[in-house]
Scaffold this motif. Structure first.
Motif, PDB file in Angstrom:
ATOM      1  N   CYS A  94      24.857 -14.842  57.227  1.00  0.00           N
ATOM      2  CA  CYS A  94      25.626 -16.143  56.969  1.00  0.00           C
ATOM      3  C   CYS A  94      26.925 -16.157  57.974  1.00  0.00           C
ATOM      4  O   CYS A  94      27.707 -17.204  58.046  1.00  0.00           O
ATOM      5  CB  CYS A  94      25.870 -16.253  55.541  1.00  0.00           C
ATOM      6  SG  CYS A  94      26.024 -17.921  55.233  1.00  0.00           S
TER       7      CYS A  94
ATOM      8  N   HIS B 248      29.478 -14.167  57.681  1.00  0.00           N
ATOM      9  CA  HIS B 248      30.923 -13.608  57.026  1.00  0.00           C
ATOM     10  C   HIS B 248      31.521 -12.610  57.478  1.00  0.00           C
ATOM     11  O   HIS B 248      32.413 -12.229  57.432  1.00  0.00           O
ATOM     12  CB  HIS B 248      30.481 -13.304  55.453  1.00  0.00           C
ATOM     13  CG  HIS B 248      29.923 -14.513  54.611  1.00  0.00           C
ATOM     14  ND1 HIS B 248      29.483 -14.385  53.430  1.00  0.00           N
ATOM     15  CD2 HIS B 248      29.643 -15.696  55.178  1.00  0.00           C
ATOM     16  CE1 HIS B 248      28.867 -15.273  52.996  1.00  0.00           C
ATOM     17  NE2 HIS B 248      28.867 -16.257  53.954  1.00  0.00           N
TER      18      HIS B 248
ATOM     19  N   GLU C 253      30.317 -13.865  48.024  1.00  0.00           N
ATOM     20  CA  GLU C 253      30.365 -15.287  47.809  1.00  0.00           C
ATOM     21  C   GLU C 253      28.809 -15.632  47.754  1.00  0.00           C
ATOM     22  O   GLU C 253      28.626 -16.799  47.159  1.00  0.00           O
ATOM     23  CB  GLU C 253      30.554 -15.901  49.418  1.00  0.00           C
ATOM     24  CG  GLU C 253      30.809 -17.475  49.264  1.00  0.00           C
ATOM     25  CD  GLU C 253      29.543 -18.189  49.585  1.00  0.00           C
ATOM     26  OE1 GLU C 253      29.509 -19.227  49.022  1.00  0.00           O
ATOM     27  OE2 GLU C 253      28.597 -17.560  50.185  1.00  0.00           O
ATOM     28  N   GLU C 254      27.901 -14.875  48.237  1.00  0.00           N
ATOM     29  CA  GLU C 254      26.518 -15.351  48.149  1.00  0.00           C
ATOM     30  C   GLU C 254      25.780 -15.362  46.810  1.00  0.00           C
ATOM     31  O   GLU C 254      24.703 -16.076  46.454  1.00  0.00           O
ATOM     32  CB  GLU C 254      25.542 -14.640  49.189  1.00  0.00           C
ATOM     33  CG  GLU C 254      25.828 -14.760  50.584  1.00  0.00           C
ATOM     34  CD  GLU C 254      25.428 -16.034  51.254  1.00  0.00           C
ATOM     35  OE1 GLU C 254      24.708 -16.659  50.432  1.00  0.00           O
ATOM     36  OE2 GLU C 254      25.758 -15.998  52.626  1.00  0.00           O
TER      37      GLU C 254
ATOM     38  N   HIS D 208      20.923 -17.614  56.649  1.00  0.00           N
ATOM     39  CA  HIS D 208      19.974 -16.886  55.770  1.00  0.00           C
ATOM     40  C   HIS D 208      18.582 -16.502  56.486  1.00  0.00           C
ATOM     41  O   HIS D 208      17.620 -16.396  55.622  1.00  0.00           O
ATOM     42  CB  HIS D 208      19.974 -17.703  54.544  1.00  0.00           C
ATOM     43  CG  HIS D 208      20.828 -17.731  53.802  1.00  0.00           C
ATOM     44  ND1 HIS D 208      21.237 -17.680  52.264  1.00  0.00           N
ATOM     45  CD2 HIS D 208      22.442 -17.604  54.028  1.00  0.00           C
ATOM     46  CE1 HIS D 208      22.386 -17.662  52.057  1.00  0.00           C
ATOM     47  NE2 HIS D 208      23.309 -17.953  53.087  1.00  0.00           N
TER      48      HIS D 208
HETATM   49 ZN   LIG Z   1      25.277 -17.917  52.998  1.00  0.00          ZN
END
Ligand SMILES: [Zn+2]
Ligand SMILES: [Zn+2]
Length: 393
Positions: A102, A104, A137-138, A363
């Motif tokens: 994603c 990050h 976060e996910e 993802h």
């Molecule tokens: Zn994500």
């Protein structure tokens, strides 16, 4: 420092930002397990001479630059996803089944770059800058709480006037940005429901209450929520993701389970969606069965503050030119940065980072980024912070 000087500084440290990102990419860690990432972040910030707090919201890291007021927060997330990477790159994930899919890793690396520029800026505007390197976060922990939620609950955002962040977008042309005011992502609530009937022989349905038949009526009612119950000018999604029931062709089971997700922007619509799901499940009762339902309340919608988004756009216009700022339609995806923007008016911008002509969605095992945009993200975060400090001073 003029904008151009900040852009030059970001260019000077570009190689380090890319190296940090590749290191995090090769060593991805799942939510609330970002031990190595947090250690490297804390070490790098300490080397800059910053005051660093670790273990914020479990595995998060917070650093402070400057002092007093105003206080501007900048957030990056550090967690990866349970995905097996399919890329053949030198920085490929060294942890099979875990992948930064994603981006990050890049958010963390860019915020380290921002930290370096701000910590060494000779004419930094007065006030305090708080850097939030948030975990998870996910997803959420066993208590249903995500990383931003944990940091907010521990007071990390107390006294913050504005908070900003960016998210890379692997499907957006490299170097374009989106920084609209208003909704960016949706509020996310999930639910698990059981439709309860009474099992019996498949040859004698009249002797039981068929939960599969009940579920068929309930599904109709659930799918009618968006069309018939929600004010059409408000976005909303009702998705049923699972349905399970029965074990044999000639047996009517006792129950059927279904689960789904609800998405919305407006808090009133969000509440209404849960009421409407209850109402739709009530069809099972009307037909002689029963139901129970559990709602899993997720993150609110990210609502970009009009003023902060405007400052971001003004900065981006100077960094990349007005032609590279594009408008967007908000997403029904979720983003837990909303816990922070609910505490302090803030905004997130999307940074286009499409690498090549291959489809590399978020993802996905082929997710990857054009690393040449990191200097843009770093510059915009840095200069937006300086402007917000100046105007609040
Ligand atoms: Zn994500
Ligand atoms: Zn993300």
């Amino acid at each position: 420092m003029a904008v151009q000087e900040i852009v030059n500084r970001a260019e000077e440290i570009e190689a380090d930002i890319i190296a940090w990102r590749r290191d995090f990419h090769a060593h991805p860690e799942l939510g609330f397990q970002e031990f190595r990432t947090a250690r490297i972040v804390a070490e790098t910030l300490t080397e800059l001479g910053l005051e660093v707090v670790t273990g914020v919201g479990k595995t998060g890291v917070m650093a402070v630059i400057g002092e007093g007021t105003p206080v501007i927060g900048i957030r990056a997330d550090m967690d990866a996803l349970p995905i097996m990477e399919a890329n053949e790159v030198e920085y490929v994930s060294q942890s099979p089944g875990v992948m930064h899919a994603c981006g990050h890793d890049s958010h963390t690396a860019m915020l380290l770059g921002v930290a370096r520029i701000l910590a060494t800026m000779p004419d930094r505007p007065p006030g305090q800058i708080r850097l939030f390197f948030q975990p998870c976060e996910e997803t959420t922990d066993a208590e249903g709480k995500s990383g931003a939620q944990r940091m907010v609950e521990e007071g990390a955002l107390d006294g913050v006037d504005h908070v900003i962040a960016l998210h890379v977008a692997s499907d957006l042309p490299a170097g374009k940005i989106i920084a609209n005011a208003g909704p960016l992502t949706a509020a996310v609530d999930d639910f698990n429901a059981t439709i309860i009937g009474k099992g019996c022989h498949g040859a004698h349905p009249d002797e039981g209450i068929d939960p599969i038949y009940l579920a068929a009526q309930v599904l109709n009612a659930l799918h009618g929520i968006r069309a018939r119950r929600i004010n059409p000018i408000h976005p909303a999604v009702v998705t049923i993701g699972t349905i399970h029931g029965g074990a044999a062709r000639n047996v009517i089971p006792d129950e059927v389970t279904i689960s789904g997700t609800l998405r919305s922007y407006d808090p009133r619509i969000r509440e209404q969606l849960r009421d409407e799901v209850e109402r739709a499940l009530g069809v099972a009762r009307a037909l002689g069965g029963d139901y129970n339902v559990e709602f899993i309340i997720g993150c609110p919608s990210v609502l970009n503050d009009a003023h902060v988004a405007e400052v971001m756009r003004a900065v981006a216009t100077e960094v990349i030119g007005a032609e590279n700022i594009i408008d967007h339609e908000p997403s029904m995806g979720g983003e837990d940065f909303s816990y922070m923007t609910n505490r302090a008016p803030g905004a997130m911008f999307l940074l286009g980072a499409k690498r090549d002509s291959v489809d590399r969605p978020h993802h996905n095992p082929l997710f990857d980024l054009d690393e040449s945009v990191f200097k843009i993200g770093t510059s915009i975060l840095t200069e937006t912070t300086c402007r917000l400090l100046k105007e609040k001073a």
